[in-house]
Design a protein around this motif. Structure first.
Motif, PDB file in Angstrom:
ATOM      1  N   PHE A  80       0.827  -1.202   0.000  1.00  0.00           N
ATOM      2  CA  PHE A  80       0.000   0.000   0.000  1.00  0.00           C
ATOM      3  C   PHE A  80       0.867   1.261   0.000  1.00  0.00           C
ATOM      4  O   PHE A  80       0.501   2.266  -0.609  1.00  0.00           O
ATOM      5  N   HIS A 133      -4.701  -4.327  12.674  1.00  0.00           N
ATOM      6  CA  HIS A 133      -4.468  -3.501  11.488  1.00  0.00           C
ATOM      7  C   HIS A 133      -3.349  -2.489  11.692  1.00  0.00           C
ATOM      8  O   HIS A 133      -3.242  -1.513  10.952  1.00  0.00           O
ATOM      9  N   ASP A 183      -2.206   6.057   8.006  1.00  0.00           N
ATOM     10  CA  ASP A 183      -3.100   5.121   7.338  1.00  0.00           C
ATOM     11  C   ASP A 183      -2.697   4.913   5.883  1.00  0.00           C
ATOM     12  O   ASP A 183      -2.348   5.869   5.177  1.00  0.00           O
ATOM     13  N   THR A 185      -4.300   2.713   2.485  1.00  0.00           N
ATOM     14  CA  THR A 185      -5.486   1.990   2.010  1.00  0.00           C
ATOM     15  C   THR A 185      -5.232   1.390   0.633  1.00  0.00           C
ATOM     16  O   THR A 185      -4.553   1.986  -0.205  1.00  0.00           O
ATOM     17  N   GLU A 196     -11.251  -4.009  -0.038  1.00  0.00           N
ATOM     18  CA  GLU A 196     -10.477  -2.825   0.333  1.00  0.00           C
ATOM     19  C   GLU A 196     -10.289  -2.784   1.842  1.00  0.00           C
ATOM     20  O   GLU A 196     -11.192  -3.124   2.601  1.00  0.00           O
ATOM     21  N   ASP A 197      -9.107  -2.365   2.274  1.00  0.00           N
ATOM     22  CA  ASP A 197      -8.849  -2.286   3.708  1.00  0.00           C
ATOM     23  C   ASP A 197      -7.803  -1.199   3.978  1.00  0.00           C
ATOM     24  O   ASP A 197      -7.118  -0.727   3.060  1.00  0.00           O
ATOM     25  N   THR A 198      -7.687  -0.836   5.248  1.00  0.00           N
ATOM     26  CA  THR A 198      -6.747   0.203   5.675  1.00  0.00           C
ATOM     27  C   THR A 198      -5.881  -0.333   6.812  1.00  0.00           C
ATOM     28  O   THR A 198      -6.392  -0.934   7.760  1.00  0.00           O
TER      29      THR A 198
END
Length: 282
Positions: A80, A133, A183, A185, A196-198
């Motif tokens: 990412f 996360h 962050d 994403t 989709e994720d962060t």
């Protein structure tokens, strides 16, 4: 396992699988429950009679012959951060040929972390599963390692000062002011599903530069008898236990929160600009 010549030094001296095992024994890499391994394989010129896969397999088998219940290796991609999607099966590790070889083993499990994944072989699969996360902080692999008994860090052809990523977790633990959670994403593909994720990464402010104190830290560990070092070919193997490595690093940060950066941090000048195209380290 029969002895194999793995490398030859520039002087022509052989580096064998038996020599590798002897060096691993010499740094007491076997005496742990979890072995977290950084690799560089800078011992010499690879034996041309072995294919790449044969060479890596011989090294892997020698390490597994230690009988350590759990082997964990970084398979970081920083996907990412680099503007890429992450596929837990297909995204290649940026952490070297041996780590990539291990993550592709059928007995390995890889974490679903698009920034700093790991591959685990052996008993403690939880180090790669049920993670949070935050790639560095709460409920990360590093966070779990800090709560395990019998953890050691092995440096195969590299040194503590080169690539001890755990020290950034210790910076998070100490709450150093020159890093912050940022962050990132993107899309993750795992078990046939894409979503989709962060994720958060504990990055330095853009205008904060590291110094060379990680090598001072390495020397301090060795001088205190907390880092075992064995020469092998043109390089070395190092091994240190988690509790001692943690305490010395936190001691240095307690002494001076700016110990590992070039200039004292000034919050008023903090720059959150982030740019990366081929990020391979934190």
């Amino acid at each position: 396992m029969s002895q194999q010549i793995l490398f030859k030094t520039t002087q022509g001296d052989p580096v064998t699988s038996d020599g590798l095992r002897a060096a691993l024994d010499g740094v007491q890499a076997h005496d742990c429950r979890v072995l977290y391994m950084h690799t560089g394989l800078s011992f010499g010129i690879p034996n041309p009679k072995l294919s790449r896969a044969e060479l890596l397999d011989a090294i892997y088998k020698t390490i597994r012959s230690l009988g350590v219940p759990t082997l964990c290796v970084p398979t970081f991609t920083f996907s990412f951060c680099n503007g890429e999607d992450y596929d837990s099966t297909r995204s290649k590790s940026r952490m070297g040929a041996l780590n990539e070889f291990i993550r592709l083993r059928p007995e390995a499990v890889r974490s679903v972390d698009p920034l700093m994944s790991v591959a685990v072989v052996g008993e403690d699969r939880d180090l790669a599963e049920n993670l949070g996360h935050e790639s560095i902080g709460a409920n990360s692999t590093f966070d779990k390692l800090s709560r395990r008994q019998g953890v050691k860090f092995l440096f195969l052809g590299v040194g503590v000062g080169d690539c001890f990523t755990y020290m950034h977790y210790l910076e998070w633990l100490a709450g150093v002011p020159y890093r912050y959670n940022r962050d990132f994403t993107g899309n993750i593909t795992h078990m046939g599903k894409t979503y989709e994720d962060t994720y958060k990464l504990f990055v330095r402010y853009n205008n904060v530069k590291p110094n060379t104190a990680s090598y001072t830290y390495e020397k301090l560990l060795e001088d205190r008898g907390l880092l075992r070092v064995a020469a092998l070919g043109g390089s070395s193997i190092q091994c240190t236990a988690e509790p001692e490595a943690r305490e010395v690093y936190l001691e240095l940060l307690r002494r001076d929160p700016n110990y590992f950066i070039e200039q004292p941090f000034r919050a008023v000048a903090a720059d959150r600009t982030f740019m990366a195209t081929n990020m391979v380290a934190l």
